[in-house]
Scaffold this active site. Structure first.
Site, PDB file in Angstrom:
ATOM      1  N   GLU A 128      37.437  23.550  66.008  1.00  0.00           N
ATOM      2  CA  GLU A 128      35.831  22.709  66.467  1.00  0.00           C
ATOM      3  C   GLU A 128      35.081  23.446  67.544  1.00  0.00           C
ATOM      4  O   GLU A 128      35.139  23.038  68.504  1.00  0.00           O
ATOM      5  CB  GLU A 128      36.432  21.076  67.061  1.00  0.00           C
ATOM      6  CG  GLU A 128      37.292  20.523  66.602  1.00  0.00           C
ATOM      7  CD  GLU A 128      37.380  19.282  66.197  1.00  0.00           C
ATOM      8  OE1 GLU A 128      36.910  18.470  67.227  1.00  0.00           O
ATOM      9  OE2 GLU A 128      38.305  18.712  65.602  1.00  0.00           O
ATOM     10  N   GLU A 130      44.477  14.195  67.764  1.00  0.00           N
ATOM     11  CA  GLU A 130      44.994  14.396  69.389  1.00  0.00           C
ATOM     12  C   GLU A 130      45.247  13.182  69.707  1.00  0.00           C
ATOM     13  O   GLU A 130      45.721  12.444  70.367  1.00  0.00           O
ATOM     14  CB  GLU A 130      43.731  13.694  69.922  1.00  0.00           C
ATOM     15  CG  GLU A 130      42.061  14.680  69.779  1.00  0.00           C
ATOM     16  CD  GLU A 130      40.724  14.067  69.765  1.00  0.00           C
ATOM     17  OE1 GLU A 130      40.848  13.299  70.080  1.00  0.00           O
ATOM     18  OE2 GLU A 130      39.770  14.730  69.722  1.00  0.00           O
ATOM     19  N   ASP A 140      44.429  19.418  68.645  1.00  0.00           N
ATOM     20  CA  ASP A 140      43.932  19.090  69.635  1.00  0.00           C
ATOM     21  C   ASP A 140      42.873  19.806  70.235  1.00  0.00           C
ATOM     22  O   ASP A 140      42.705  20.596  70.393  1.00  0.00           O
ATOM     23  CB  ASP A 140      45.215  18.570  70.201  1.00  0.00           C
ATOM     24  CG  ASP A 140      45.471  17.302  70.934  1.00  0.00           C
ATOM     25  OD1 ASP A 140      44.127  17.059  71.637  1.00  0.00           O
ATOM     26  OD2 ASP A 140      46.278  16.773  70.935  1.00  0.00           O
TER      27      ASP A 140
HETATM   28  C1  XIL Z   1      33.022  14.259  67.382  1.00  0.00           C
HETATM   29  C2  XIL Z   1      31.848  14.157  65.835  1.00  0.00           C
HETATM   30  O1  XIL Z   1      30.938  16.154  66.057  1.00  0.00           O
HETATM   31  C3  XIL Z   1      30.851  13.317  66.539  1.00  0.00           C
HETATM   32  O2  XIL Z   1      29.346  13.439  65.706  1.00  0.00           O
HETATM   33  C4  XIL Z   1      31.117  11.934  66.671  1.00  0.00           C
HETATM   34  O3  XIL Z   1      30.201  10.622  66.995  1.00  0.00           O
HETATM   35  C5  XIL Z   1      32.521  11.801  67.500  1.00  0.00           C
HETATM   36  O4  XIL Z   1      33.059  13.061  66.716  1.00  0.00           O
HETATM   37  N1  XIL Z   1      37.255  15.957  68.642  1.00  0.00           N
HETATM   38  C6  XIL Z   1      37.311  15.603  67.338  1.00  0.00           C
HETATM   39  C7  XIL Z   1      36.414  15.857  66.744  1.00  0.00           C
HETATM   40  O5  XIL Z   1      38.252  15.878  66.388  1.00  0.00           O
HETATM   41  O6  XIL Z   1      36.211  14.764  65.498  1.00  0.00           O
HETATM   42  C8  XIL Z   1      34.915  15.067  67.279  1.00  0.00           C
HETATM   43  O7  XIL Z   1      33.878  14.791  66.578  1.00  0.00           O
HETATM   44  C9  XIL Z   1      35.087  16.154  68.559  1.00  0.00           C
HETATM   45  C10 XIL Z   1      36.424  15.884  69.139  1.00  0.00           C
END
Ligand code: XIL
Length: 716
Positions: free
Chosen positions: A280, A173, A218
């Protein structure tokens, strides 16, 4: 004629849908045999890419463990390898939770995708502070402190997990596309400048060696402006010889995220010689971050299933580059979106439900033939229609629904609907060159059936005009209907005498027996349409009002967000073969362009869709043209952000400003209907205080063309 109330019908339908949808009557958590009987995701993805899932200790035991092991070949620690967890204070390393995950992976022959080394979030404050708790500055000494910490951290993670991981997110990010240089102004950036990114990759390569794939990662990488900023950074890293292997696309997306945008991003990065990964994935049912669902709507769960089907079809065309597809959580009960960006207990963005049962979203990936039926939906505007064989111009406001025959000789058909008080109107165009006797369009409205034969002999309660055309026949009809409520159960079926049938929603063609597969019409206000006069002479774009500008006819009086007393504008619009010209006058006492985001400046926006496709995302020729009161121009046209298509001038006037603009557009011709809208952004103190438009009330016009108004290109 008698009508049921819409409410009782809707209730009946939803009960039947729910009943039909539950696969077994006793909703229970599946057992391991149920799980093993389900096709596994990895099989569906075949050798295209690894199926991955974000997880923690909760997925290492019990039925969750069985489900994970059945479907997934790779795991990403959802939180346990983040900087704040590995090194909560300087030099204090807490590896226990991550160790448990890598042990689980080793024991079960799973691959591990490491997440994450360098990030602005979930990183303990000490990282960016002196021993006394003072913020690190960009002094040489402080830069060295932060670089040393970066290296120590990366080396510690690598020394422990080098042999466990196949990939690692080195930086996460780092993009902020609203910054002119594209970099997020994180503490890493503030202290080290942009060089922290190549530094992190070099340290990671040295520490992990050549075997571990080093990723940048990202979110919102499918958004065209972010895509470009991301691409600029990554291509620069590659050109500079920085050791980077992969581009991660988080894909925290929504049901309304255009798959074509994701496709365009994967295509954009194709030529860099890197691999790509979906890192993700979750697909929120909420249409905005602000929406809080009060239940989990069945129709959205079904749409989610069709979405994953279409997503996988698109991803498969990039299979040579995509190495893994990771979902951000095993089941809906584990999604972070239940808490972020606010509490949303009914959000359900993943493949398995709270009971660990496969959702339509799972079947969209694993076996689309098992997706539940997807009832169609159509939003129709109100319009005055006379059923007289003449086709009103307003029918061109939206493209018709196209029914393409799946197979056989069913007649291809397009149709549209409009509504007025107590009535629905149909315009249908059927391609069917031979009149075989039984040809007819059948319409189903809230449980009533109407046959509209090609011969034009009307059923009771219907005004009907049927006309032969060059390729078949056209039907224009008016139905008495209860239009007091906003939605109507509706279907349309086309029969030809040879026994071939085509339906809009119920693909089993059993509309006479059941409403459950029929579609829903949603009634909306009329769509504004302006008759845009042609001009023989182009106006001089100088901020002055030439004689050829006709009276301003359009007003941005539709409040989209913010203060309803905020700035509004009046606009005159004209066109010639090469341009659309807009003259806007905005009443706005205080002018502000201090925000870093151009849409938060006092500005006008013009939206033009020459093809008026209204398909959702922007077609290549569809454009959003923004001019602020200081004559700064920002453009999104398809995926192009060059301002070259715009010539503009602005003038400050008493109590506001005036904008005169010429926008180069190809393919304009007299009689055409184009998608068109206008917007006024009001800004104060560096933020946007209100948005008004001429037509689109959704706030989505910057990425969705469906709710724009319309312009008819008139004669001189
Ligand atoms: C999130 C997790 O899923 C949560 O449990 C935590 O509280 C916050 O982070 N982008 C990312 C991830 O790269 O690491 C994030 O994960 C979601 C957004």
């Amino acid at each position: 004629m008698h009508f049921f109330s819409n409410n009782s019908l809707l209730l009946t339908v939803s009960v039947v849908v729910i009943g039909a949808f539950a696969s077994n009557a006793t909703a229970q958590t599946p057992n391991v045999d149920d799980i093993r009987a389900t096709p596994f995701l990895g099989a569906m993805f075949e050798d295209r890419f690894i199926a991955g899932v974000a997880m923690d200790a909760r997925e290492t035991t019990g039925i969750s463990r069985d489900l994970l092991l059945h479907h997934f070949g790779s795991i990403t620690p959802e939180n346990h390898m983040k900087p704040e967890e590995i090194q909560p204070s300087e030099g204090i390393f807490t590896f226990e939770a991550a160790d448990a995950i890598t042990k689980f992976a080793r024991d079960n022959e799973l691959q591990v995708y490491g997440h994450v080394l360098v990030w602005h979030s979930q990183t303990a404050d000490w990282m960016f502070e002196t021993a006394d708790g003072e913020p690190l500055t960009e002094s040489i000494a402080h830069q060295q402190i932060l670089l040393d910490r970066m290296e120590t951290h990366i080396n510690a993670v690598a020394d422990r997990y080098r042999d466990d991981v196949w990939a690692f997110d080195v930086v996460n990010e780092v993009i902020d596309e609203s910054e002119s240089d594209g970099y997020r102004k994180s503490r890493w950036f503030e202290v080290l400048g942009p060089d922290y990114i190549p530094q992190a990759f070099r340290m990671a390569r040295a520490a992990f060696g050549p075997e571990v794939e080093l990723f940048i990662n990202d979110y919102s990488t499918e958004v065209p402006t972010k895509r470009e900023a991301y691409y600029n950074l990554v291509s620069g890293l590659v050109a500079g010889g920085v050791p980077i292997d992969g581009v991660g696309h988080q894909l925290h997306i929504k049901l309304n995220t255009p798959i074509s945008d994701i496709d365009a991003s994967l295509t954009r990065f194709r030529d860099l010689g890197l691999v790509q990964a979906v890192t993700e994935l979750d697909i929120a049912l909420s249409s905005t971050n602000d929406e809080v669902l009060t239940q989990t709507p069945r129709d959205r769960l079904i749409r989610q299933g069709y979405y994953t089907r279409d997503l996988l079809a698109m991803l498969s065309t990039h299979a040579d580059q995509i190495v893994s597809l990771t979902v951000w959580g095993l089941h809906d009960g584990r999604t972070w979106l239940r808490y972020w960006p606010q509490d949303r207990p009914f959000e359900a963005p993943l493949l398995f439900d709270d009971d660990l049962k496969p959702k339509p979203a799972f079947w969209g990936f694993a076996d689309p033939s098992r997706l539940p039926h997807n009832p169609q939906g159509l939003t129709i505007p109100s319009m005055d229609v006379s059923v007289d064989g003449r086709i009103e111009a307003g029918w061109q406001a939206m493209p018709p629904v196209e029914l393409a025959p799946a197979a056989g000789n069913a007649p291809a058909t397009t149709f549209q609907m409009r509504w007025a008080d107590g009535a629905l109107f149909l315009l249908a165009d059927v391609t069917d060159s031979s009149d075989t006797g039984g040809d007819a369009v059948e319409v189903f409205i809230d449980g009533f059936d109407y046959a509209l034969p090609r011969t034009g002999i009307a059923t009771q309660g219907v005004d009907l005009v049927a006309a032969e055309t060059a390729h078949g026949y056209r039907i224009e009809a008016r139905f008495n209907a209860e239009t007091a409520s906003a939605s109507t159960i509706f279907d349309l079926r086309v029969m030809n005498g040879a026994g071939n049938t085509l339906s809009w929603s119920d693909q089993s063609h059993t509309q006479s027996d059941t409403l459950t597969r029929q579609g829903i019409l949603t009634l909306r206000d009329s769509i504004r349409s302006v008759q845009m006069p042609a001009t023989a002479t182009a106006p001089v774009i100088d901020g002055l009002i030439d004689d050829l500008w006709l009276t301003a006819t359009l007003t941005t009086d539709v409040l989209v967000s913010g203060d309803d007393n905020g700035a509004q504008g009046t606009f005159a619009v004209i066109w010639d073969d090469t341009h659309i010209y807009v003259l806007g006058t905005v009443n706005d006492g205080t002018l502000d362009a201090t925000s870093i985001s151009p849409w938060e400046h006092d500005s006008i926006e013009v939206f033009i869709s020459p093809g008026n496709e209204r398909a959702g995302g922007y077609a290549p020729a569809d454009g959003q043209y923004r001019i602020n009161f200081e004559n700064t121009v920002t453009v999104v046209r398809g995926t192009d952000t060059s301002p070259d298509t715009v010539t503009s001038a602005t003038t400050l006037i008493d109590g506001g400003y005036r904008v005169e603009v010429a926008i180069a557009v190809e393919g304009l011709r007299t009689g055409a209907f184009i998608g068109f809208d206008l917007q006024v952004n009001d800004a104060a103190n560096g933020a946007r205080s209100s948005v008004h438009t001429w037509q689109d009330e959704t706030g989505d016009s910057y990425r969705d063309t469906r709710n724009w108004g319309m312009a008819a290109l008139g004669a001189n």
